[in-house]
Design a protein around this motif. Structure first.
Motif, PDB file in Angstrom:
ATOM      1  N   SER A 228      65.519  96.765  96.116  1.00 25.26           N
ATOM      2  CA  SER A 228      65.487  97.376  94.789  1.00 25.26           C
ATOM      3  C   SER A 228      64.980  96.387  93.736  1.00 25.26           C
ATOM      4  O   SER A 228      64.208  96.758  92.851  1.00 25.26           O
ATOM      5  N   ALA A 229      65.398  95.133  93.830  1.00 28.32           N
ATOM      6  CA  ALA A 229      64.934  94.114  92.878  1.00 28.32           C
ATOM      7  C   ALA A 229      63.428  93.897  93.005  1.00 28.32           C
ATOM      8  O   ALA A 229      62.727  93.761  91.992  1.00 28.32           O
TER       9      ALA A 229
ATOM     10  N   ALA B 136      67.199  90.734  84.556  1.00 25.35           N
ATOM     11  CA  ALA B 136      68.062  91.724  83.894  1.00 25.35           C
ATOM     12  C   ALA B 136      68.605  92.722  84.913  1.00 25.35           C
ATOM     13  O   ALA B 136      69.789  93.079  84.878  1.00 25.35           O
ATOM     14  N   PHE B 137      67.765  93.162  85.835  1.00 26.36           N
ATOM     15  CA  PHE B 137      68.202  94.097  86.870  1.00 26.36           C
ATOM     16  C   PHE B 137      69.283  93.471  87.753  1.00 26.36           C
ATOM     17  O   PHE B 137      70.297  94.109  88.043  1.00 26.36           O
ATOM     18  N   VAL B 138      69.059  92.234  88.161  1.00 30.12           N
ATOM     19  CA  VAL B 138      70.017  91.540  89.028  1.00 30.12           C
ATOM     20  C   VAL B 138      71.374  91.380  88.333  1.00 30.12           C
ATOM     21  O   VAL B 138      72.422  91.449  88.979  1.00 30.12           O
TER      22      VAL B 138
ATOM     23  N   TYR C  82      72.486  95.774  87.177  1.00 30.68           N
ATOM     24  CA  TYR C  82      72.668  96.810  88.207  1.00 30.68           C
ATOM     25  C   TYR C  82      74.015  96.710  88.931  1.00 30.68           C
ATOM     26  O   TYR C  82      74.688  97.741  89.109  1.00 30.68           O
ATOM     27  N   PRO C  83      74.452  95.522  89.360  1.00 29.35           N
ATOM     28  CA  PRO C  83      75.764  95.474  90.031  1.00 29.35           C
ATOM     29  C   PRO C  83      76.918  95.925  89.130  1.00 29.35           C
ATOM     30  O   PRO C  83      77.869  96.548  89.602  1.00 29.35           O
TER      31      PRO C  83
ATOM     32  N   LYS D  98      80.873 103.522  90.929  1.00 27.45           N
ATOM     33  CA  LYS D  98      81.744 103.709  92.098  1.00 27.45           C
ATOM     34  C   LYS D  98      83.175 104.040  91.681  1.00 27.45           C
ATOM     35  O   LYS D  98      83.858 104.799  92.349  1.00 27.45           O
ATOM     36  N   ARG D  99      83.636 103.460  90.573  1.00 29.54           N
ATOM     37  CA  ARG D  99      85.006 103.698  90.103  1.00 29.54           C
ATOM     38  C   ARG D  99      85.152 105.042  89.403  1.00 29.54           C
ATOM     39  O   ARG D  99      86.253 105.552  89.265  1.00 29.54           O
TER      40      ARG D  99
END
Length: 178
Positions: free
Chosen positions: A104-105, A153-155, A158-159, A166-167
């Protein structure tokens, strides 16, 4: 489309707009486009045609409104539409491996290169923007650094977004993969 997903997409676009506005211009008013990063995150979360259209249109219009590049409004809209749907097509083709963060990155980096190329091509060759700089100069001076900015910025972002999704009870590609 459900309301929760629309709200999350709006938040992503809003954060991207805020980052885009506060980022200073580099060469001839061009600047790294953090709205692009948020668009990619939104497409990764909601990989469908409707959501991609909505994200591409909204980020394109807002980028166009806030751009400091001469004659940059229409090129921003065209660039986001082309980039968004190409990014979605690649995600659909690579469906088996796009759950991997590294893939994805890399796609975000390649999408940024595509976006910059489309934007510059439309602005310089179609609208004949008089900026006093060549395509190569703007590509090297702005697009290549933007790739680095957007991937970093994505790295980082995104997490965080993935963990929040997810929560919560958002109906996204992440929640369907669990």
């Amino acid at each position: 489309m459900n309301t929760k997903n629309l709200v999350l997409m709006a938040l992503l676009v809003g954060v991207g707009a805020a980052l885009y506005v506060v980022t200073p211009g580099m060469v001839n008013g061009m600047k790294p486009d953090f709205m692009l990063t948020m668009m990619f995150i939104g497409i990764l979360l909601f990989p469908s045609i409707k959501e991609t259209f909505l994200l591409s249109l909204s980020t394109g219009v807002l980028s166009g409104l806030f751009t400091t590049f001469p004659a940059g409004f229409i090129p921003n809209i065209i660039d986001k539409a082309v980039t968004g749907f190409v990014f979605l097509a690649i995600l659909i083709v690579l469906k088996k491996v796009t759950n991997h963060f590294a893939v994805s990155a890399v796609l975000v980096g390649l999408g940024t290169i595509l976006s910059g190329t489309v934007f510059l091509s439309v602005a310089l060759f179609v609208f004949n923007a008089n900026v006093g700089a060549t395509f190569a100069m703007l590509f090297v001076g702005v697009v290549i650094p933007a790739v680095a900015f957007n991937v970093v910025a994505f790295v980082i972002i995104y997490p965080i977004v993935a963990k929040l999704v997810k929560r919560s009870k958002f109906n996204t590609a992440i929640s369907q993969a669990i």
